[in-house]
Design an enzyme around this catalytic site. Structure first.
Site, PDB file in Angstrom:
ATOM      1  N   ASP A  35      27.178  28.852  43.707  1.00 59.89           N
ATOM      2  CA  ASP A  35      28.437  29.386  44.241  1.00 59.89           C
ATOM      3  C   ASP A  35      28.203  30.704  44.980  1.00 59.89           C
ATOM      4  O   ASP A  35      28.888  31.006  45.956  1.00 59.89           O
ATOM      5  CB  ASP A  35      29.430  29.610  43.093  1.00 59.89           C
ATOM      6  CG  ASP A  35      29.867  28.302  42.473  1.00 59.89           C
ATOM      7  OD1 ASP A  35      30.085  27.340  43.222  1.00 59.89           O
ATOM      8  OD2 ASP A  35      29.965  28.243  41.232  1.00 59.89           O
ATOM      9  N   GLY A  36      27.233  31.483  44.485  1.00 58.09           N
ATOM     10  CA  GLY A  36      26.937  32.773  45.109  1.00 58.09           C
ATOM     11  C   GLY A  36      26.528  32.605  46.562  1.00 58.09           C
ATOM     12  O   GLY A  36      26.838  33.457  47.404  1.00 58.09           O
ATOM     13  N   ASN A  78      36.485  34.748  46.449  1.00 57.99           N
ATOM     14  CA  ASN A  78      36.847  34.660  45.035  1.00 57.99           C
ATOM     15  C   ASN A  78      37.903  35.700  44.664  1.00 57.99           C
ATOM     16  O   ASN A  78      39.021  35.366  44.361  1.00 57.99           O
ATOM     17  CB  ASN A  78      35.622  34.916  44.144  1.00 57.99           C
ATOM     18  CG  ASN A  78      34.925  33.630  43.751  1.00 57.99           C
ATOM     19  OD1 ASN A  78      35.404  32.547  44.041  1.00 57.99           O
ATOM     20  ND2 ASN A  78      33.788  33.743  43.097  1.00 57.99           N
ATOM     21  N   ASP A 102      40.660  47.729  31.139  1.00 57.01           N
ATOM     22  CA  ASP A 102      39.375  47.802  31.840  1.00 57.01           C
ATOM     23  C   ASP A 102      39.538  47.625  33.344  1.00 57.01           C
ATOM     24  O   ASP A 102      38.666  48.020  34.108  1.00 57.01           O
ATOM     25  CB  ASP A 102      38.418  46.730  31.300  1.00 57.01           C
ATOM     26  CG  ASP A 102      37.746  47.183  30.012  1.00 57.01           C
ATOM     27  OD1 ASP A 102      38.023  48.313  29.578  1.00 57.01           O
ATOM     28  OD2 ASP A 102      36.944  46.411  29.454  1.00 57.01           O
TER      29      ASP A 102
HETATM   30  N1  LIG Z   1      32.793  37.654  33.288  1.00 55.47           N
HETATM   31  C1  LIG Z   1      32.657  36.846  34.316  1.00 55.47           C
HETATM   32  O1  LIG Z   1      32.910  35.646  34.272  1.00 55.47           O
HETATM   33  C2  LIG Z   1      32.195  37.428  35.612  1.00 55.47           C
HETATM   34  C3  LIG Z   1      31.776  38.749  35.699  1.00 55.47           C
HETATM   35  C4  LIG Z   1      31.381  39.228  36.944  1.00 55.47           C
HETATM   36  C5  LIG Z   1      31.425  38.401  38.080  1.00 55.47           C
HETATM   37  N2  LIG Z   1      31.828  37.126  37.955  1.00 55.47           N
HETATM   38  C6  LIG Z   1      31.942  36.245  39.096  1.00 55.47           C
HETATM   39  O2  LIG Z   1      30.765  36.139  39.818  1.00 55.47           O
HETATM   40  C7  LIG Z   1      31.116  36.005  41.172  1.00 55.47           C
HETATM   41  C8  LIG Z   1      29.930  36.297  42.024  1.00 55.47           C
HETATM   42  O3  LIG Z   1      29.109  35.169  41.915  1.00 55.47           O
HETATM   43  P1  LIG Z   1      27.554  35.272  42.171  1.00 55.47           P
HETATM   44  O4  LIG Z   1      26.999  33.881  42.116  1.00 55.47           O
HETATM   45  O5  LIG Z   1      27.322  36.107  43.394  1.00 55.47           O
HETATM   46  O6  LIG Z   1      27.094  36.115  40.937  1.00 55.47           O
HETATM   47  P2  LIG Z   1      26.261  35.626  39.677  1.00 55.47           P
HETATM   48  O7  LIG Z   1      24.939  35.125  40.140  1.00 55.47           O
HETATM   49  O8  LIG Z   1      26.330  36.739  38.688  1.00 55.47           O
HETATM   50  O9  LIG Z   1      27.066  34.362  39.131  1.00 55.47           O
HETATM   51  C9  LIG Z   1      28.296  34.419  38.491  1.00 55.47           C
HETATM   52  C10 LIG Z   1      28.703  33.038  38.003  1.00 55.47           C
HETATM   53  O10 LIG Z   1      30.020  32.784  38.456  1.00 55.47           O
HETATM   54  C11 LIG Z   1      30.062  31.472  39.006  1.00 55.47           C
HETATM   55  N3  LIG Z   1      31.073  31.408  40.038  1.00 55.47           N
HETATM   56  C12 LIG Z   1      31.137  32.084  41.209  1.00 55.47           C
HETATM   57  N4  LIG Z   1      32.215  31.718  41.897  1.00 55.47           N
HETATM   58  C13 LIG Z   1      32.848  30.779  41.156  1.00 55.47           C
HETATM   59  C14 LIG Z   1      34.041  30.022  41.328  1.00 55.47           C
HETATM   60  N5  LIG Z   1      34.812  30.178  42.397  1.00 55.47           N
HETATM   61  N6  LIG Z   1      34.400  29.151  40.358  1.00 55.47           N
HETATM   62  C15 LIG Z   1      33.660  29.005  39.242  1.00 55.47           C
HETATM   63  N7  LIG Z   1      32.529  29.689  39.025  1.00 55.47           N
HETATM   64  C16 LIG Z   1      32.137  30.582  39.969  1.00 55.47           C
HETATM   65  C17 LIG Z   1      28.692  31.238  39.560  1.00 55.47           C
HETATM   66  O11 LIG Z   1      28.426  29.835  39.661  1.00 55.47           O
HETATM   67  C18 LIG Z   1      27.830  31.897  38.520  1.00 55.47           C
HETATM   68  O12 LIG Z   1      27.525  31.022  37.481  1.00 55.47           O
HETATM   69  C19 LIG Z   1      32.242  36.983  41.334  1.00 55.47           C
HETATM   70  O13 LIG Z   1      33.036  36.680  42.458  1.00 55.47           O
HETATM   71  C20 LIG Z   1      32.973  36.817  40.030  1.00 55.47           C
HETATM   72  O14 LIG Z   1      34.009  35.880  40.128  1.00 55.47           O
HETATM   73  C21 LIG Z   1      32.219  36.622  36.745  1.00 55.47           C
HETATM   74  N1  LIG Z   2      21.371  34.046  51.815  1.00 57.95           N
HETATM   75  C1  LIG Z   2      21.495  34.989  50.882  1.00 57.95           C
HETATM   76  N2  LIG Z   2      21.066  36.257  51.099  1.00 57.95           N
HETATM   77  C2  LIG Z   2      21.195  37.200  50.149  1.00 57.95           C
HETATM   78  N3  LIG Z   2      21.693  36.981  48.933  1.00 57.95           N
HETATM   79  C3  LIG Z   2      22.123  35.741  48.659  1.00 57.95           C
HETATM   80  C4  LIG Z   2      22.045  34.677  49.615  1.00 57.95           C
HETATM   81  N4  LIG Z   2      22.522  33.556  49.062  1.00 57.95           N
HETATM   82  C5  LIG Z   2      22.895  33.891  47.814  1.00 57.95           C
HETATM   83  N5  LIG Z   2      22.654  35.194  47.579  1.00 57.95           N
HETATM   84  C6  LIG Z   2      22.917  35.919  46.327  1.00 57.95           C
HETATM   85  O1  LIG Z   2      22.046  35.401  45.346  1.00 57.95           O
HETATM   86  C7  LIG Z   2      22.720  35.354  44.098  1.00 57.95           C
HETATM   87  C8  LIG Z   2      22.521  34.021  43.419  1.00 57.95           C
HETATM   88  O2  LIG Z   2      22.973  33.001  44.239  1.00 57.95           O
HETATM   89  P1  LIG Z   2      23.617  31.669  43.689  1.00 57.95           P
HETATM   90  O3  LIG Z   2      24.802  31.952  42.852  1.00 57.95           O
HETATM   91  O4  LIG Z   2      23.827  30.781  44.857  1.00 57.95           O
HETATM   92  O5  LIG Z   2      22.450  31.073  42.816  1.00 57.95           O
HETATM   93  P2  LIG Z   2      22.382  30.903  41.266  1.00 57.95           P
HETATM   94  O6  LIG Z   2      22.687  32.199  40.602  1.00 57.95           O
HETATM   95  O7  LIG Z   2      21.073  30.270  40.982  1.00 57.95           O
HETATM   96  O8  LIG Z   2      23.506  29.842  41.021  1.00 57.95           O
HETATM   97  P3  LIG Z   2      24.323  29.683  39.677  1.00 57.95           P
HETATM   98  O9  LIG Z   2      25.148  30.931  39.579  1.00 57.95           O
HETATM   99  O10 LIG Z   2      25.110  28.442  39.890  1.00 57.95           O
HETATM  100  O11 LIG Z   2      23.293  29.561  38.602  1.00 57.95           O
HETATM  101  C9  LIG Z   2      24.192  35.654  44.377  1.00 57.95           C
HETATM  102  O12 LIG Z   2      24.468  36.954  43.913  1.00 57.95           O
HETATM  103  C10 LIG Z   2      24.326  35.608  45.866  1.00 57.95           C
HETATM  104  O13 LIG Z   2      25.206  36.585  46.384  1.00 57.95           O
END
Ligand SMILES: NC(=O)c1ccc[n+]([C@@H]2O[C@H](COP(=O)([O-])OP(=O)(O)OC[C@H]3O[C@@H](n4cnc5c(N)ncnc54)[C@H](O)[C@@H]3O)[C@@H](O)[C@H]2O)c1
Ligand SMILES: Nc1ncnc2c1ncn2[C@@H]1O[C@H](COP(=O)(O)OP(=O)(O)OP(=O)(O)O)[C@@H](O)[C@H]1O
Length: 497
Positions: A261-262, A340, A370
């Site tokens: 999703d990131g 998001n 918080d």
């Molecule tokens: N306590 C929490 O649940 C918490 C805390 C901080 C951030 N986040 C979420 O992480 C997002 C950033 O994601 P990232 O991947 O860059 O960081 P990350 O790598 O820390 O991943 C956060 C998790 O949130 C999940 N996620 C992200 N968007 C989602 C969505 N729309 N629906 C369901 N799950 C989703 C991702 O798959 C991942 O497992 C933020 O937008 C925020 O929503 C969640």
């Molecule tokens: N092209 C990109 N350049 C820089 N940062 C990126 C890029 N793609 C993803 N990221 C960052 O890398 C992080 C991890 O990406 P992503 O959530 O896609 O992978 P993941 O953590 O393995 O997936 P999941 O959360 O489902 O386990 C996120 O914080 C996202 O913002």
């Protein structure tokens, strides 16, 4: 307000009437301070009497406190007036934009009138793009629902004809994308530092080039990685700077993401205006917004490039940080778009956040806890869910207002309609700063008096569906979150007779 009195025991007491709004009247404060000073001058300060010396010290302290209270109130009033001015400026600007949009619609007849103001803005941007980029594939979006063959969709979901109020048209029908010309350019965005992603990316580029004859863009980092593997990848395009990134939407027909999703959030953040359709392949652990399995990429891309495809239009929020120090609205920072959510929290501070929230002209509440999450419906399954917010289908237009650990038992999350503008302000008497983060990134400090203004952005993110918007959403909550997973009760046992 009564003047200061000295009682028979020699104690100083200051009685004051309490006006309705709880503030002391600053003029009365100043006059009582004057009265205290006069009293002090009349007092025999040279006297060796210890009680009188103590008394005069106490009077001085009271005088000082009164002066501070009067000054504090005057400055709070000035600040409130400044905020009101800024708010009115912003409202006036919004009204002006609305009028412009209205007259634009009227000038362009009914068909044109159905175009959004955003589309108009983007076409202005497109005009500056040189001709060599004008070969972007065109496509048509249409509303689709079972049994409905019509492409037409009335934008007004409420009809007021002849005094009868009906809502026959629904806003959340499935959207279908049909290519009108062949897509020619794809951008592939990848999660960094992942070997499986790197291998898949190289393989996909080769396939798209050789089998589909497409032009391919990747990030500069990815192009460098590909070239260290082989000079074969010399044909892959990239960009040099922000200006070129700003023009990407004019060249690219399709965005492919390889990651979780990131990576979808990352892709969305690259497009500050209109976003081409996004095809998210799942290479992460959760993949809520990534319905396409990477092993079957050829089959999926084949059918997507032919079309038609179902689309989820994921709404984004546009956020402005308005600094207290800014002299006028033009000094505020540019808008930040989130797919998001925007989170306003206490950061490393150990104090409760104190956030005043307004919805259009109305005071909503003061968040003490918080922090606060303002989320899109796509983000409803992310941080907002963890903070107790509802899960909402991504096609439902709305803004989720979800507190984080509120220090109050009755603070339930809200869902507000999509047309509102929210303002979250750090009050002047806040004990600490607050921090805003956008899709979990780019933390910005909000000092006392700063505000974050947030409304629905005119540029949604169209993501391709594997089946359709609703099936994909339900699959995600079942497979990703194991929603309501419970062993079914067995038939044997007690039952109604
Ligand atoms: N306590 C929490 O649940 C918490 C805390 C901080 C951030 N986040 C979420 O992480 C997002 C950033 O994601 P990232 O991947 O860059 O960081 P990350 O790598 O820390 O991943 C956060 C998790 O949130 C999940 N996620 C992200 N968007 C989602 C969505 N729309 N629906 C369901 N799950 C989703 C991702 O798959 C991942 O497992 C933020 O937008 C925020 O929503 C969640
Ligand atoms: N092209 C990109 N350049 C820089 N940062 C990126 C890029 N793609 C993803 N990221 C960052 O890398 C992080 C991890 O990406 P992503 O959530 O896609 O992978 P993941 O953590 O393995 O997936 P999941 O959360 O489902 O386990 C996120 O914080 C996202 O913002």
């Amino acid at each position: 307000m009564a003047p200061s009195k000295v009682n028979s025991a020699g104690d100083a007491s200051v009685s004051c009437s309490q006006p309705e709004n709880g503030f002391l009247n600053s003029l009365s404060l100043l006059s009582s301070e004057k009265a205290v000073q006069e009293l002090l001058q009349q007092s025999p300060l040279q006297s060796t009497d210890d009680h009188l010396i103590e008394f005069s010290d106490a009077m001085r302290t009271v005088a000082k406190a009164l002066r501070r209270a009067a000054e504090g109130k005057a400055s709070a009033q000035a600040e409130a007036a400044e905020w009101k001015r800024k708010y009115e400026l912003e409202r006036a600007r919004n009204l002006h934009l609305e009028h412009k949009e209205q007259s634009h619609r009227e000038n362009n007849g009914d068909d044109e009138g159905q175009r959004t103001w955003a589309a108009h803005q983007m076409s202005n941007l497109n005009r500056v793009v040189p001709n060599k980029f004008a070969r972007k594939a065109s496509f048509k979006l249409s509303w689709w629902c079972k049994g409905d063959q019509s492409d037409q969709h009335k934008h007004d979901i409420v009809s007021f004809e002849r005094g009868n109020i009906t809502t026959a048209e629904r806003s959340s029908k499935q959207i279908s994308l049909k290519w009108e010309s062949q897509p020619q350019t794809v951008i592939i965005l990848t999660k960094p530092n992942s070997t499986s992603v790197r291998i898949l990316c190289a393989e996909m580029i080769r396939w798209l080039r050789e089998q589909k004859k497409l032009d391919i863009y990747v990030e500069p980092r990815v192009r460098a990685e590909l070239l260290t593997e082989s000079s074969y990848y010399n044909f892959v395009h990239t960009w040099k700077d922000e200006t070129e990134i700003m023009l990407l939407h004019t060249k690219v027909d399709l965005v492919v993401t390889l990651g979780g999703d990131g990576t979808v959030l990352w892709a969305a953040s690259m497009f500050k205006g209109s976003v081409p359709p996004v095809v998210p392949f799942s290479l992460g652990s959760l993949g809520f917004m990534t319905p396409f399995h990477s092993e079957r990429y050829r089959e999926y891309l084949d059918s997507i490039l032919k079309g038609p495809i179902s689309i989820t239009l994921r709404h984004r929020l546009q956020c402005h940080v308005i600094r207290e120090a800014a002299k006028n609205e033009y000094e505020t920072e540019g808008p930040i778009l989130v797919l998001n959510e925007v989170t306003i929290d206490r950061g490393i501070s150990s104090y409760l956040t104190n956030l005043e929230c307004y919805c259009d002209n109305s005071f909503v509440t003061c968040v003490q806890g918080d922090g606060l999450i303002l989320s899109t419906t796509s983000g409803s399954t992310a941080y907002s869910l963890a903070a107790g917010g509802s899960m909402v289908h991504p096609q439902v237009p709305g803004i989720l207002f979800t507190p984080i650990c509120p220090h109050s038992l009755s603070f339930r999350p809200l869902i507000l309609p999509e047309h509102v503008t929210l303002r979250v302000q750090v009050p002047f008497n806040s004990r600490s700063h607050a921090w805003a983060s956008f899709d979990g990134k780019d933390r910005k400090r909000l000092a006392a008096g700063d505000a974050l203004v947030c409304s629905m952005a005119p540029w949604p993110v169209p993501t391709a569906c594997q089946v359709d918007s609703t099936s994909d959403f339900l699959n995600s909550i079942h497979d990703g979150l194991h929603w309501n997973l419970r062993k079914t009760q067995s038939f044997d046992g007690p039952r109604d007779t």
